[in-house]
Design a protein around this motif. Structure first.
Motif, PDB file in Angstrom:
ATOM      1  N   LEU A 143      78.188  15.161 -37.788  1.00  0.00           N
ATOM      2  CA  LEU A 143      77.090  15.000 -36.849  1.00  0.00           C
ATOM      3  C   LEU A 143      77.563  15.591 -35.524  1.00  0.00           C
ATOM      4  CD1 LEU A 143      76.008  11.307 -37.519  1.00  0.00           C
ATOM      5  CD2 LEU A 143      74.896  13.377 -38.337  1.00  0.00           C
ATOM      6  N   TYR A 144      76.723  16.395 -34.909  1.00  0.00           N
ATOM      7  CA  TYR A 144      77.073  17.009 -33.634  1.00  0.00           C
ATOM      8  C   TYR A 144      76.293  16.324 -32.532  1.00  0.00           C
ATOM      9  CZ  TYR A 144      79.379  20.462 -36.488  1.00  0.00           C
ATOM     10  OH  TYR A 144      80.207  21.069 -37.395  1.00  0.00           O
ATOM     11  N   LEU A 145      77.007  15.954 -31.470  1.00  0.00           N
ATOM     12  CA  LEU A 145      76.431  15.184 -30.385  1.00  0.00           C
ATOM     13  C   LEU A 145      75.193  15.856 -29.808  1.00  0.00           C
ATOM     14  CD1 LEU A 145      76.559  12.749 -28.542  1.00  0.00           C
ATOM     15  CD2 LEU A 145      78.131  14.002 -27.076  1.00  0.00           C
ATOM     16  N   GLN A 146      75.259  17.147 -29.551  1.00  0.00           N
ATOM     17  CA  GLN A 146      74.122  17.840 -28.944  1.00  0.00           C
ATOM     18  C   GLN A 146      72.892  17.787 -29.851  1.00  0.00           C
ATOM     19  OE1 GLN A 146      74.072  18.830 -25.800  1.00  0.00           O
ATOM     20  NE2 GLN A 146      71.903  19.301 -26.065  1.00  0.00           N
ATOM     21  N   ASP A 147      73.105  17.961 -31.162  1.00  0.00           N
ATOM     22  CA  ASP A 147      71.980  17.891 -32.104  1.00  0.00           C
ATOM     23  C   ASP A 147      71.357  16.497 -32.109  1.00  0.00           C
ATOM     24  OD1 ASP A 147      72.563  20.504 -32.747  1.00  0.00           O
ATOM     25  OD2 ASP A 147      73.599  20.003 -34.633  1.00  0.00           O
ATOM     26  N   GLU A 148      72.207  15.466 -32.086  1.00  0.00           N
ATOM     27  CA  GLU A 148      71.704  14.093 -32.103  1.00  0.00           C
ATOM     28  C   GLU A 148      70.982  13.759 -30.802  1.00  0.00           C
ATOM     29  OE1 GLU A 148      71.706  12.119 -34.910  1.00  0.00           O
ATOM     30  OE2 GLU A 148      72.393  14.035 -35.724  1.00  0.00           O
ATOM     31  N   LYS A 149      71.460  14.282 -29.666  1.00  0.00           N
ATOM     32  CA  LYS A 149      70.771  14.077 -28.386  1.00  0.00           C
ATOM     33  C   LYS A 149      69.389  14.716 -28.420  1.00  0.00           C
ATOM     34  CE  LYS A 149      74.569  13.627 -25.091  1.00  0.00           C
ATOM     35  NZ  LYS A 149      75.230  14.250 -23.934  1.00  0.00           N
ATOM     36  N   GLU A 150      69.298  15.916 -29.008  1.00  0.00           N
ATOM     37  CA  GLU A 150      67.999  16.589 -29.107  1.00  0.00           C
ATOM     38  C   GLU A 150      67.040  15.801 -30.007  1.00  0.00           C
ATOM     39  OE1 GLU A 150      68.926  20.562 -30.377  1.00  0.00           O
ATOM     40  OE2 GLU A 150      69.897  21.045 -28.472  1.00  0.00           O
ATOM     41  N   LYS A 151      67.557  15.252 -31.111  1.00  0.00           N
ATOM     42  CA  LYS A 151      66.718  14.429 -31.989  1.00  0.00           C
ATOM     43  C   LYS A 151      66.225  13.190 -31.248  1.00  0.00           C
ATOM     44  CE  LYS A 151      68.804  15.527 -36.456  1.00  0.00           C
ATOM     45  NZ  LYS A 151      69.590  14.946 -37.557  1.00  0.00           N
ATOM     46  N   LEU A 157      64.926  10.312 -34.420  1.00  0.00           N
ATOM     47  CA  LEU A 157      66.073   9.655 -35.030  1.00  0.00           C
ATOM     48  C   LEU A 157      65.603   8.855 -36.240  1.00  0.00           C
ATOM     49  CD1 LEU A 157      68.040   8.342 -31.918  1.00  0.00           C
ATOM     50  CD2 LEU A 157      68.664  10.209 -33.438  1.00  0.00           C
ATOM     51  N   ALA A 158      66.483   8.684 -37.189  1.00  0.00           N
ATOM     52  CA  ALA A 158      66.143   7.912 -38.386  1.00  0.00           C
ATOM     53  C   ALA A 158      65.874   6.461 -38.003  1.00  0.00           C
ATOM     54  CB  ALA A 158      67.294   7.987 -39.387  1.00  0.00           C
ATOM     55  N   ALA A 159      64.884   5.868 -38.647  1.00  0.00           N
ATOM     56  CA  ALA A 159      64.549   4.472 -38.383  1.00  0.00           C
ATOM     57  C   ALA A 159      65.644   3.567 -38.938  1.00  0.00           C
ATOM     58  CB  ALA A 159      63.218   4.135 -39.030  1.00  0.00           C
ATOM     59  N   ILE A 160      65.859   2.445 -38.280  1.00  0.00           N
ATOM     60  CA  ILE A 160      66.816   1.469 -38.791  1.00  0.00           C
ATOM     61  C   ILE A 160      66.043   0.196 -39.155  1.00  0.00           C
ATOM     62  CG2 ILE A 160      68.745   2.397 -37.462  1.00  0.00           C
ATOM     63  CD1 ILE A 160      68.450  -0.024 -35.599  1.00  0.00           C
ATOM     64  N   PRO A 161      66.568  -0.594 -40.076  1.00  0.00           N
ATOM     65  CA  PRO A 161      65.877  -1.832 -40.439  1.00  0.00           C
ATOM     66  C   PRO A 161      65.764  -2.764 -39.236  1.00  0.00           C
ATOM     67  CG  PRO A 161      67.651  -1.352 -41.985  1.00  0.00           C
ATOM     68  CD  PRO A 161      67.779  -0.386 -40.859  1.00  0.00           C
ATOM     69  N   MET A 162      64.708  -3.581 -39.228  1.00  0.00           N
ATOM     70  CA  MET A 162      64.495  -4.537 -38.145  1.00  0.00           C
ATOM     71  C   MET A 162      64.233  -5.922 -38.724  1.00  0.00           C
ATOM     72  SD  MET A 162      62.257  -2.550 -35.286  1.00  0.00           S
ATOM     73  CE  MET A 162      60.976  -1.922 -36.342  1.00  0.00           C
ATOM     74  N   PHE A 163      64.571  -6.935 -37.933  1.00  0.00           N
ATOM     75  CA  PHE A 163      64.291  -8.321 -38.267  1.00  0.00           C
ATOM     76  C   PHE A 163      63.572  -8.951 -37.084  1.00  0.00           C
ATOM     77  CE2 PHE A 163      67.712  -7.431 -41.165  1.00  0.00           C
ATOM     78  CZ  PHE A 163      67.406  -8.184 -42.289  1.00  0.00           C
ATOM     79  N   ALA A 164      62.700  -9.912 -37.365  1.00  0.00           N
ATOM     80  CA  ALA A 164      62.020 -10.679 -36.327  1.00  0.00           C
ATOM     81  C   ALA A 164      61.871 -12.108 -36.819  1.00  0.00           C
ATOM     82  CB  ALA A 164      60.655 -10.074 -36.028  1.00  0.00           C
ATOM     83  N   ALA A 165      61.949 -13.059 -35.892  1.00  0.00           N
ATOM     84  CA  ALA A 165      61.797 -14.467 -36.249  1.00  0.00           C
ATOM     85  C   ALA A 165      60.761 -15.103 -35.329  1.00  0.00           C
ATOM     86  CB  ALA A 165      63.127 -15.201 -36.118  1.00  0.00           C
ATOM     87  N   ALA A 166      59.870 -15.880 -35.935  1.00  0.00           N
ATOM     88  CA  ALA A 166      58.858 -16.617 -35.180  1.00  0.00           C
ATOM     89  C   ALA A 166      59.014 -18.093 -35.510  1.00  0.00           C
ATOM     90  CB  ALA A 166      57.467 -16.128 -35.554  1.00  0.00           C
TER      91      ALA A 166
END
Length: 176
Positions: A143-151, A157-166
């Motif tokens: 992974l190249y930093l400049q490419d990831e900054k542009e993304k 950027l790729a989505a990451i899993p999320m959690f929520a609590a109510a």
């Protein structure tokens, strides 16, 4: 021919129960007992750990009329690298229609007020599995930093899993 009117009567009799069941929570992904042990006022207890988010959900009965129960999401370790994010359920508004999965339902009865219980609903929003980058000319996956900054700037950027609590409190409050 007589069975048709009986069937219609049975459906009309079941309609209120079916409507109530439809309004209830969906079936959670995690199956557990109906409730954990009754908790005394002031006792901090762990409701659930979520290792992917480096988080632990803690709860406590306050003994006050408002709020009777409070919960907090606590980081498990400063060195833990989360692979999922914990978000505020009030802002995220998790629902199955929005791609969230009803993950867990935790009921905590009060030892001081048996007719009252805290109910914590945990939602999970899965993300597509991350695909490793293709190999470069040297046979390395990089992974190249400049490419990831542009993304990141392009919000790609790729989505990451999320959690929520109510949390809610159910049952009649105790006089005091």
């Amino acid at each position: 021919m007589r069975s048709l009117p009986l069937l219609a009567c049975a459906l009309f009799a079941l309609a209120p129960m079916l409507a109530a069941a439809a309004a209830a929570d969906p079936v959670p992904e995690i199956k557990r007992d109906a409730a954990i042990a009754a908790q005394p006022v002031g006792s901090v207890h762990t409701l659930r750990q979520i290792p992917e988010a480096c988080a632990r959900i803690e709860g406590q009965f306050t003994g006050q009329a408002e709020p009777p129960y409070k919960f907090a999401v606590v980081r498990t370790s400063p060195n833990c690298q989360p692979r999922a994010r914990f978000v505020d359920a009030a802002k995220a508004k998790p629902s199955e229609a929005a791609g969230w999965k009803f993950n867990d339902l935790i009921r905590v009865p009060s030892a001081a007020c048996p007719q009252q219980q805290a109910v914590v609903r945990i939602w999970r929003k899965p993300a597509a599995a991350a695909v490793p980058p293709s190999l470069d000319a040297q046979g390395k996956s990089r992974l190249y930093l400049q490419d990831e900054k542009e993304k990141a700037a392009a919000n790609k950027l790729a989505a990451i899993p999320m959690f929520a609590a109510a949390m809610s409190v159910e049952g009649k409050p105790c006089g005091g």
